[in-house]
Structures are given as C-alpha cells and as structure tokens.
Motif scaffolding. Structure first.
Motif, PDB file in Angstrom:
ATOM      1  N   GLY A  55       0.794  -1.215   0.000  1.00  0.00           N
ATOM      2  CA  GLY A  55       0.000   0.000   0.000  1.00  0.00           C
ATOM      3  C   GLY A  55       0.829   1.268   0.000  1.00  0.00           C
ATOM      4  N   ALA A  56       0.146   2.382   0.136  1.00  0.00           N
ATOM      5  CA  ALA A  56       0.768   3.700   0.047  1.00  0.00           C
ATOM      6  C   ALA A  56       1.821   3.895   1.132  1.00  0.00           C
ATOM      7  CB  ALA A  56      -0.304   4.784   0.156  1.00  0.00           C
ATOM      8  N   GLY A  57       2.955   4.476   0.746  1.00  0.00           N
ATOM      9  CA  GLY A  57       4.018   4.767   1.694  1.00  0.00           C
ATOM     10  C   GLY A  57       4.963   3.619   1.930  1.00  0.00           C
ATOM     11  N   LEU A  58       4.773   2.501   1.218  1.00  0.00           N
ATOM     12  CA  LEU A  58       5.629   1.331   1.355  1.00  0.00           C
ATOM     13  C   LEU A  58       6.320   1.029   0.025  1.00  0.00           C
ATOM     14  CD1 LEU A  58       3.231  -1.064   3.335  1.00  0.00           C
ATOM     15  CD2 LEU A  58       4.829   0.643   4.249  1.00  0.00           C
ATOM     16  N   ARG A  59       7.368   0.235   0.095  1.00  0.00           N
ATOM     17  CA  ARG A  59       8.053  -0.219  -1.110  1.00  0.00           C
ATOM     18  C   ARG A  59       7.082  -1.001  -1.998  1.00  0.00           C
ATOM     19  NH1 ARG A  59      10.155  -5.142  -1.764  1.00  0.00           N
ATOM     20  NH2 ARG A  59       9.922  -5.566   0.475  1.00  0.00           N
ATOM     21  N   THR A  60       7.158  -0.795  -3.302  1.00  0.00           N
ATOM     22  CA  THR A  60       6.301  -1.519  -4.241  1.00  0.00           C
ATOM     23  C   THR A  60       6.636  -3.003  -4.202  1.00  0.00           C
ATOM     24  OG1 THR A  60       6.196   0.416  -5.677  1.00  0.00           O
ATOM     25  CG2 THR A  60       5.553  -1.694  -6.644  1.00  0.00           C
ATOM     26  N   LYS A  61       5.617  -3.826  -4.032  1.00  0.00           N
ATOM     27  CA  LYS A  61       5.823  -5.269  -3.899  1.00  0.00           C
ATOM     28  C   LYS A  61       5.656  -5.965  -5.252  1.00  0.00           C
ATOM     29  CE  LYS A  61       6.381  -4.775   0.501  1.00  0.00           C
ATOM     30  NZ  LYS A  61       6.025  -3.364   0.634  1.00  0.00           N
ATOM     31  N   VAL A  62       6.292  -7.160  -5.353  1.00  0.00           N
ATOM     32  CA  VAL A  62       6.276  -7.944  -6.586  1.00  0.00           C
ATOM     33  C   VAL A  62       5.651  -9.305  -6.303  1.00  0.00           C
ATOM     34  CG1 VAL A  62       7.718  -9.108  -8.295  1.00  0.00           C
ATOM     35  CG2 VAL A  62       8.253  -6.765  -7.595  1.00  0.00           C
ATOM     36  N   ASN A  63       4.709  -9.700  -7.153  1.00  0.00           N
ATOM     37  CA  ASN A  63       4.062 -10.998  -7.047  1.00  0.00           C
ATOM     38  C   ASN A  63       4.502 -11.890  -8.201  1.00  0.00           C
ATOM     39  OD1 ASN A  63       1.864 -12.866  -6.033  1.00  0.00           O
ATOM     40  ND2 ASN A  63       1.176 -12.533  -8.136  1.00  0.00           N
ATOM     41  N   ALA A  64       4.720 -13.174  -7.897  1.00  0.00           N
ATOM     42  CA  ALA A  64       5.053 -14.165  -8.922  1.00  0.00           C
ATOM     43  C   ALA A  64       3.987 -15.243  -8.938  1.00  0.00           C
ATOM     44  CB  ALA A  64       6.421 -14.782  -8.640  1.00  0.00           C
ATOM     45  N   THR A  65       3.516 -15.593 -10.120  1.00  0.00           N
ATOM     46  CA  THR A  65       2.500 -16.629 -10.243  1.00  0.00           C
ATOM     47  C   THR A  65       3.138 -17.955 -10.655  1.00  0.00           C
ATOM     48  OG1 THR A  65       2.080 -16.110 -12.578  1.00  0.00           O
ATOM     49  CG2 THR A  65       0.760 -14.945 -10.924  1.00  0.00           C
ATOM     50  N   VAL A  66       2.593 -19.039 -10.104  1.00  0.00           N
ATOM     51  CA  VAL A  66       2.984 -20.391 -10.491  1.00  0.00           C
ATOM     52  C   VAL A  66       1.708 -21.196 -10.681  1.00  0.00           C
ATOM     53  CG1 VAL A  66       5.185 -20.286  -9.260  1.00  0.00           C
ATOM     54  CG2 VAL A  66       3.162 -21.203  -8.095  1.00  0.00           C
ATOM     55  N   GLY A  67       1.829 -22.361 -11.307  1.00  0.00           N
ATOM     56  CA  GLY A  67       0.648 -23.201 -11.465  1.00  0.00           C
ATOM     57  C   GLY A  67       0.669 -24.025 -12.727  1.00  0.00           C
ATOM     58  N   THR A  68       0.027 -25.162 -12.662  1.00  0.00           N
ATOM     59  CA  THR A  68      -0.039 -26.085 -13.790  1.00  0.00           C
ATOM     60  C   THR A  68      -0.984 -25.573 -14.873  1.00  0.00           C
ATOM     61  OG1 THR A  68      -1.862 -27.283 -12.759  1.00  0.00           O
ATOM     62  CG2 THR A  68       0.366 -28.061 -12.286  1.00  0.00           C
ATOM     63  N   SER A  69      -0.870 -26.166 -16.056  1.00  0.00           N
ATOM     64  CA  SER A  69      -1.824 -25.927 -17.133  1.00  0.00           C
ATOM     65  C   SER A  69      -2.504 -27.250 -17.463  1.00  0.00           C
ATOM     66  CB  SER A  69      -1.118 -25.376 -18.374  1.00  0.00           C
ATOM     67  OG  SER A  69      -0.355 -26.399 -19.003  1.00  0.00           O
ATOM     68  N   THR A  70      -3.435 -27.226 -18.403  1.00  0.00           N
ATOM     69  CA  THR A  70      -4.068 -28.474 -18.830  1.00  0.00           C
ATOM     70  C   THR A  70      -3.107 -29.317 -19.663  1.00  0.00           C
ATOM     71  OG1 THR A  70      -5.012 -27.304 -20.728  1.00  0.00           O
ATOM     72  CG2 THR A  70      -6.407 -27.546 -18.776  1.00  0.00           C
ATOM     73  N   ASP A  71      -2.094 -28.697 -20.263  1.00  0.00           N
ATOM     74  CA  ASP A  71      -1.137 -29.416 -21.095  1.00  0.00           C
ATOM     75  C   ASP A  71       0.067 -29.940 -20.311  1.00  0.00           C
ATOM     76  OD1 ASP A  71      -2.503 -29.147 -23.528  1.00  0.00           O
ATOM     77  OD2 ASP A  71      -1.688 -27.152 -23.855  1.00  0.00           O
ATOM     78  N   ILE A  72       0.461 -29.206 -19.276  1.00  0.00           N
ATOM     79  CA  ILE A  72       1.658 -29.568 -18.503  1.00  0.00           C
ATOM     80  C   ILE A  72       1.292 -29.612 -17.027  1.00  0.00           C
ATOM     81  CG2 ILE A  72       4.035 -28.972 -17.928  1.00  0.00           C
ATOM     82  CD1 ILE A  72       4.200 -27.454 -20.578  1.00  0.00           C
ATOM     83  N   VAL A  73       1.292 -30.812 -16.461  1.00  0.00           N
ATOM     84  CA  VAL A  73       0.965 -31.001 -15.045  1.00  0.00           C
ATOM     85  C   VAL A  73       2.185 -31.614 -14.371  1.00  0.00           C
ATOM     86  CG1 VAL A  73      -0.568 -32.079 -13.380  1.00  0.00           C
ATOM     87  CG2 VAL A  73      -1.479 -31.317 -15.587  1.00  0.00           C
ATOM     88  N   ASN A  74       2.994 -30.762 -13.753  1.00  0.00           N
ATOM     89  CA  ASN A  74       4.210 -31.203 -13.084  1.00  0.00           C
ATOM     90  C   ASN A  74       4.312 -30.470 -11.757  1.00  0.00           C
ATOM     91  OD1 ASN A  74       6.872 -31.625 -12.175  1.00  0.00           O
ATOM     92  ND2 ASN A  74       7.672 -31.812 -14.246  1.00  0.00           N
ATOM     93  N   PHE A  75       3.799 -31.098 -10.706  1.00  0.00           N
ATOM     94  CA  PHE A  75       3.739 -30.438  -9.405  1.00  0.00           C
ATOM     95  C   PHE A  75       5.138 -30.091  -8.886  1.00  0.00           C
ATOM     96  CE2 PHE A  75      -0.600 -32.420  -8.025  1.00  0.00           C
ATOM     97  CZ  PHE A  75      -1.212 -31.741  -9.061  1.00  0.00           C
ATOM     98  N   ASP A  76       6.088 -30.987  -9.078  1.00  0.00           N
ATOM     99  CA  ASP A  76       7.444 -30.723  -8.582  1.00  0.00           C
ATOM    100  C   ASP A  76       8.031 -29.479  -9.246  1.00  0.00           C
ATOM    101  OD1 ASP A  76       7.318 -32.938  -6.947  1.00  0.00           O
ATOM    102  OD2 ASP A  76       8.405 -34.252  -8.331  1.00  0.00           O
ATOM    103  N   GLU A  77       7.770 -29.324 -10.531  1.00  0.00           N
ATOM    104  CA  GLU A  77       8.297 -28.155 -11.229  1.00  0.00           C
ATOM    105  C   GLU A  77       7.646 -26.870 -10.732  1.00  0.00           C
ATOM    106  OE1 GLU A  77       9.714 -27.773 -15.567  1.00  0.00           O
ATOM    107  OE2 GLU A  77       7.624 -27.071 -15.622  1.00  0.00           O
ATOM    108  N   GLU A  78       6.353 -26.919 -10.427  1.00  0.00           N
ATOM    109  CA  GLU A  78       5.688 -25.716  -9.930  1.00  0.00           C
ATOM    110  C   GLU A  78       6.227 -25.320  -8.550  1.00  0.00           C
ATOM    111  OE1 GLU A  78       4.003 -23.898 -11.957  1.00  0.00           O
ATOM    112  OE2 GLU A  78       4.266 -25.510 -13.414  1.00  0.00           O
ATOM    113  N   VAL A  79       6.508 -26.309  -7.717  1.00  0.00           N
ATOM    114  CA  VAL A  79       7.119 -26.016  -6.416  1.00  0.00           C
ATOM    115  C   VAL A  79       8.523 -25.452  -6.621  1.00  0.00           C
ATOM    116  CG1 VAL A  79       7.966 -27.041  -4.270  1.00  0.00           C
ATOM    117  CG2 VAL A  79       5.727 -27.712  -5.167  1.00  0.00           C
ATOM    118  N   GLN A  80       9.252 -26.000  -7.587  1.00  0.00           N
ATOM    119  CA  GLN A  80      10.575 -25.466  -7.919  1.00  0.00           C
ATOM    120  C   GLN A  80      10.475 -24.008  -8.365  1.00  0.00           C
ATOM    121  OE1 GLN A  80      12.367 -27.281 -11.373  1.00  0.00           O
ATOM    122  NE2 GLN A  80      14.309 -26.212 -11.119  1.00  0.00           N
TER     123      GLN A  80
END
Length: 432
Positions: A55-80
């Motif tokens: 929020g206001a007055g704080l350093r801008t934060k960065v979000n990273a998304t992870v997750g499988t798709s319908t074509d590639i389902v590799n839970f270990d890779e998503e955790v990596q």
C-alpha cells in the motif's frame, strides 16, 4: 479479528510491527494506514508467514504466479518455480493451477512458502464443474462459495475474486465492442456463466457472503479486474471504467465489514496512460492499494514481455501503484519454465525498484554506495550493493580481465582508473 478491525480499535498486531520494522516506517503509520484501508497485510489466520505490507508509503511489492496448465501437469516443477521466485526476491506468490489435482498443488505451495500466497477460487470452481458436467455454465453458487471457503481454510492469504463482472459491466462491454474482448480467465468463466444462465453473478449478488468468509479467515480480497484490456487498442475504455465504478462500491462494503481489500488494475496499457489509470483507481476506490497486472506497455514483443513489463512496472511504481504482478518471457506463448520465472521476477524487481527510486519511496542510498564502490574500482563492494550479486559476480568471472582493478570492457583504458590516477591526484594549478 482481522488486521483492519484490530487497527480500527487501535490494536497493533505482530504483523503490523513486522511490516513497520522491515519498511523502516513508524508503527503508528502502519496502524493508521491499515485502519483506513490504504495498506493491507495478507496473513491468513490459519498460516504462520512472513507478513508483507502492500500500500501507500511502502516499497512496491512484486508478485510471482505459479501453477499447472491443462497441457503440462508437473507439481514438482511448480514447487521449484515457487522456490526460485522466493530466492530471487518475490514478495508474494499466487498459485493458479488449472491442471491435475488442484487441492494437492495448492497445499504443496502453501506448505513450502514463507510468503503470502494468493489464488483465484473461480478457477477451481469452474474447472471442477467442467470436469463433472462438461461446461462452466453448470457451475453452481455452492461450487463458488464452497471453493472460496475451502481455500480460505487451507490458508490462502489473498484471493482474486471476480465480483465486478456483472450484467451491468457486460452490457457496457457489449455496447462498446473490443479488439481482444476479455482476456481474464476468471472474467471469461463468469461472463459465460452469466450469459448462459441469464442470472446475475453470485459473487456480486451475494458479496456479503464473500465478505463473511474472508473476514473469518482474514483473507485479503484482491478485487479482480476481469475487464482489463488484452491489447493496447482496448486500454482505458468504457468497460474497464464501468468495472472500476463497481469495484469502488465493493471496496466501501469490504472496509465496512472489516475485510482488507485491494484493487487489480489493467494488463495492456501504454506508458502515457499509466499515471491516469493509477489516479482514477485511487480516486474512485478510496485510495485502496492498487495491484497492477504487468502492465504490458506494447503488444509487439512476445518472447521479451518480461522486459516490456519491467518498463510498465517502473512507470506504475512511480505513478503510485503498490503491487506488481510479474510477467515472464513466456507470456502469450507458453507455460513458463523455471528459468522464465527467474527472469520474470528479476525484471519486475528491477522495474519496481526504479519506480520507487524515481518516486522517492527509496532514498537512493544503495545506489550511492554502488557509485562510490565503482569509483574505487572495488568489485567486492559492488557485488554487495547489487540487487543480484551472484549474477554480477558470474558475469565478471565469465570474462576476467588481465588486471584485477579493471574489467574487460575497457581494460587499461578504463575512464574511472584514468581519472583516479591523473585528475584526482593532480596538483596542477590549471585545474585547482
């Protein structure tokens, strides 16, 4: 109790104290800002994490998304991927799987992450409906709310909830038309459901129930931007602004209910429109934290959209955005690889830092220390000042110089070395 309800009562929580310490601001500032909703602290009561303030007055934060798709389902890779994002400075994660056992992968990310983790509940509700009945149009209200409650109980710290996709916003979109239509996956699920069932969006019509669940677990609502543009041609149009009006009303209801919330912002938007978008959002949504998705500032660089987004992140942070969702080189092309995640986080962190430096949110002391180290040709000190020291060291070691106090770009003709030897040490009356 939620962070916002505690703050309204003057109760300083451990999470507020932690945010004040790491942001180098006063506890009173954090307390007042959480109370009035201009700062949120995602921290589900069911998890013990390293709290982050957004929020206001704080350093801008960065979000990273992870997750499988319908074509590639590799839970270990998503955790990596999640670990790579954490190691390279992401402030939050979002688990957005759409393939495989969605409960299993979500809980694996929750279990390994010391950071706040977000989700988009409508993904799971819609996909399970498709698997069960063949179409998202058969998704029930119970499917939606049961999924929200399940993910809240699991410990999800913030949720993108598509409550602002309703009959009114869809009518506005239909009247206007667009080049790229809707590019929000959650927005497309809810739009299809509304049109085919000829009913109002349950997440809008029964928003009080969403608030009830969120309050019980102190989940931050990330009120989703389902009408965001998917191309520069569609940026800042009537459909987006119509949704923003709805979002502003939902913000008021959330705060009144004691629920923390932030607003998601546009994806594809030219640089010149970023300050306007931030200003309008802050004005219409009572200065709620602004979560920018990217943004993508041109449409013609697939394969390098992490660079495009870094430019957008810098512009957004300078204009007053509070939270940036990274973009990887695979954007628009493929499910990101672990290396794509690394490059996406790094690019967005640099962009956010540059924007904070330009706005004065960062004081520049780290940059000054780097400049002084470069003046001394002190390479170890330069690594210490670097955002990503391992990368800096590896790049120099890749092509080592003949003389230790230079690099192979200039060698003995290094301008800094020449000035250090001749100009700075000169006793000439001419230049005194």
């Amino acid at each position: 109790m939620t962070q916002i309800s505690d703050a309204k009562k003057g109760i300083l929580t451990d999470e507020m104290k932690h945010v004040a310490e790491i942001e180098n601001v006063s506890e009173d500032f954090i307390l007042k800002s959480v109370a009035n909703g201009t700062i949120v602290i995602p921290s589900n009561v069911n998890r013990d994490i390293e709290a982050a303030g957004i929020g206001a007055g704080l350093r801008t934060k960065v979000n990273a998304t992870v997750g499988t798709s319908t074509d590639i389902v590799n839970f270990d890779e998503e955790v990596q991927k999640a670990q790579i994002a954490i190691d390279h400075g992401a402030d939050c994660l979002m688990e957005l799987s759409i393939g495989g056992d969605l409960d299993v992968i979500r809980n694996r990310v929750l279990d390994m992450s010391p950071l706040p983790v977000g989700s988009v509940p409508v993904y799971q509700a819609a996909i399970e409906s498709i698997r069960r009945d063949g179409s998202v149009i058969y998704m029930t209200e119970d499917d939606l709310f049961n999924t929200i409650e399940k993910q809240a109980k699991d410990g999800i710290d913030f949720m993108a909830v598509h409550s602002s996709i309703n009959i009114e916003t869809l009518t506005r979109l239909k009247r206007q038309g667009r080049v790229t239509g809707l590019v929000s996956r959650g927005g497309s699920f809810m739009s299809g459901w509304i049109v085919e069932n000829e009913k109002e969006n349950p997440l809008y019509e029964n928003f009080d129930y969403v608030l009830e669940i969120a309050k019980e677990h102190d989940v931050v609502l990330s009120l989703a931007n389902g009408m965001r543009a998917g191309s520069i041609a569609d940026s800042t149009d009537r459909a987006q602004i119509q949704e923003l009006i709805i979002l502003g009303e939902l913000i008021d209801r959330s705060r009144e209910a004691g629920v923390q919330c932030m607003i998601e912002g546009p994806g594809h938007i030219p640089i010149n429109e970023i300050p306007t978008n931030v200003m309008i959002q802050k004005k219409m949504c009572s200065n709620a934290p602004f979560y920018m998705l990217g943004p993508i500032v041109c449409d013609v660089a697939p394969g390098y959209d992490h660079i495009v987004s870094a430019i957008g992140a810098a512009s957004s942070a300078k204009a007053g955005a509070d939270f940036i969702c990274y973009v990887t080189p695979a954007e628009h092309l493929a499910l990101p690889s672990p290396e794509d995640v690394k490059e996406g986080v790094i690019a967005t962190k640099i962009g956010a830092y540059a924007g904070d430096l330009a706005s004065g949110q960062i004081d520049g002391s780290q940059d000054l220390a780097m400049a002084e180290a470069r003046k001394r040709l002190d390479w170890e000190a330069q690594y210490e000042c670097a955002m990503f020291p391992e990368a800096a060291r590896a790049k120099r070691d890749e092509r080592p110089p003949e003389e230790e106090d230079t690099c192979t770009m200039c060698g003995n003709y290094c301008a800094v070395k020449i000035v250090n030897e001749w100009l700075d040490q000169s006793d000439s009356d001419l230049i005194k």
